[in-house]
Design a protein around this motif. Structure first.
Motif, short mmCIF file in Angstrom:
data_model
loop_
_atom_site.label_atom_id
_atom_site.label_comp_id
_atom_site.label_asym_id
_atom_site.label_seq_id
_atom_site.Cartn_x
_atom_site.Cartn_y
_atom_site.Cartn_z
N PRO A 190 0.75 -1.23 -0.14
CA PRO A 190 -0.12 0.04 0.07
C PRO A 190 0.81 1.41 -0.05
O PRO A 190 1.99 1.25 0.36
CB PRO A 190 -0.86 -0.10 1.25
N GLU A 191 0.27 2.24 -0.37
CA GLU A 191 1.04 3.55 -0.37
C GLU A 191 2.02 4.03 0.65
O GLU A 191 2.80 4.24 0.68
CB GLU A 191 -0.21 4.84 -0.97
N SER A 192 1.00 3.92 1.91
CA SER A 192 1.79 4.10 3.09
C SER A 192 3.07 3.55 3.38
O SER A 192 3.77 3.82 4.27
CB SER A 192 0.75 3.97 4.35
N LYS A 193 3.24 2.43 2.75
CA LYS A 193 4.33 1.38 3.07
C LYS A 193 5.67 1.54 1.91
O LYS A 193 6.52 0.70 1.93
CB LYS A 193 4.15 0.22 3.49
N ARG A 194 5.37 2.58 0.75
CA ARG A 194 6.09 2.37 -0.48
C ARG A 194 7.50 2.98 -0.35
O ARG A 194 8.30 3.18 -1.15
CB ARG A 194 5.42 2.81 -1.47
N LYS A 240 5.70 4.09 -7.07
CA LYS A 240 4.46 4.40 -7.77
C LYS A 240 3.33 3.53 -7.80
O LYS A 240 2.23 3.81 -7.73
CB LYS A 240 4.75 4.94 -9.07
N THR A 241 3.64 2.31 -8.01
CA THR A 241 2.79 1.00 -8.27
C THR A 241 2.90 0.16 -6.89
O THR A 241 1.77 -0.56 -6.97
CB THR A 241 3.22 0.20 -9.49
N GLY A 242 3.75 0.21 -5.93
CA GLY A 242 3.67 -0.43 -4.83
C GLY A 242 4.12 -1.98 -5.22
O GLY A 242 3.68 -2.67 -4.27
N LEU A 243 4.55 -2.18 -6.33
CA LEU A 243 4.93 -3.62 -6.64
C LEU A 243 6.34 -3.86 -5.85
O LEU A 243 7.43 -3.13 -6.09
CB LEU A 243 5.44 -3.75 -8.33
N LEU A 244 6.34 -5.03 -5.11
CA LEU A 244 7.61 -5.71 -4.44
C LEU A 244 7.96 -6.75 -5.07
O LEU A 244 7.04 -7.70 -5.32
CB LEU A 244 7.13 -6.05 -3.06
N GLN A 245 9.23 -7.05 -5.55
CA GLN A 245 9.80 -8.27 -6.02
C GLN A 245 10.75 -8.61 -5.31
O GLN A 245 11.69 -7.62 -4.95
CB GLN A 245 10.02 -7.90 -7.44
N LYS A 294 4.33 -9.24 5.21
CA LYS A 294 2.79 -8.80 5.58
C LYS A 294 2.99 -7.76 6.72
O LYS A 294 2.29 -6.89 6.73
CB LYS A 294 2.21 -10.21 5.84
N ARG A 295 3.76 -8.29 7.57
CA ARG A 295 3.95 -7.43 8.76
C ARG A 295 4.51 -6.00 8.77
O ARG A 295 4.01 -5.11 9.00
CB ARG A 295 4.60 -7.96 10.07
N ASP A 296 5.66 -6.10 8.08
CA ASP A 296 6.34 -4.84 8.00
C ASP A 296 6.23 -3.89 6.57
O ASP A 296 6.13 -2.54 6.65
CB ASP A 296 7.95 -5.07 7.85
N PHE A 297 5.47 -4.62 5.75
CA PHE A 297 5.13 -3.77 4.39
C PHE A 297 3.57 -3.76 3.89
O PHE A 297 2.98 -3.05 2.94
CB PHE A 297 5.80 -4.20 3.35
#
Length: 127
Positions: free
Chosen positions: A19-23, A80-85, A104-107
């Motif tokens: 989500p935006e808040s964790k990017r 911008k997209t919040g994609l995590l790889q 899950k917990r941290d991001f």
């Protein structure tokens, strides 16, 4: 870490949405997170973590890599997209669920997808 163990050749590939808040972790926050993750999966840091913040309009985000004594961990998060790889490759056994739980917990990651591959003799998908 255990000694005298069999080489495992496990490769975990992760894709998730953040989500935006964790990017927007800082480079220091991401380095600290990787060090913590390495401890949680019972690995040892050999070098790094190294981070780069990129701000190109088409490729804005943060990348990190840590060299572990049994291989490496790479992490990419596009702001911008919040994609995590993420990739975790190790010659030692580890539990993917531990990594999923930390993401899950941290991001606050959602839609976590993964491939877990045994690369010892072929590219055998474990899960």
């Amino acid at each position: 870490m255990k000694t005298n163990m069999h080489l495992a050749h496990k490769h975990l590939i992760i894709r998730a949405e953040v989500p935006e808040s964790k990017r927007h972790p800082s480079e220091k926050e991401l380095k600290d997170w990787l060090v913590s993750l390495i401890g949680e999966i019972n690995m040892e840091l050999a070098a790094g973590p190294y981070t780069v913040q990129e701000d190109k309009d088409w490729n804005s985000g943060i990348t990190a890599i840590a060299i572990i004594t049994t291989s490496h961990i790479s992490f990419h998060l596009w702001d911008k997209t919040g994609l995590l790889q993420m990739d975790v490759y190790s010659c030692a056994e580890f539990e993917p669920e531990t990594i999923f739980n930390l993401i899950k917990r941290d991001f606050e990651a959602k839609n976590i997808q993964h491939k877990f591959i045994d690369r010892e003799f072929s590219l055998k998908e474990i899960s």
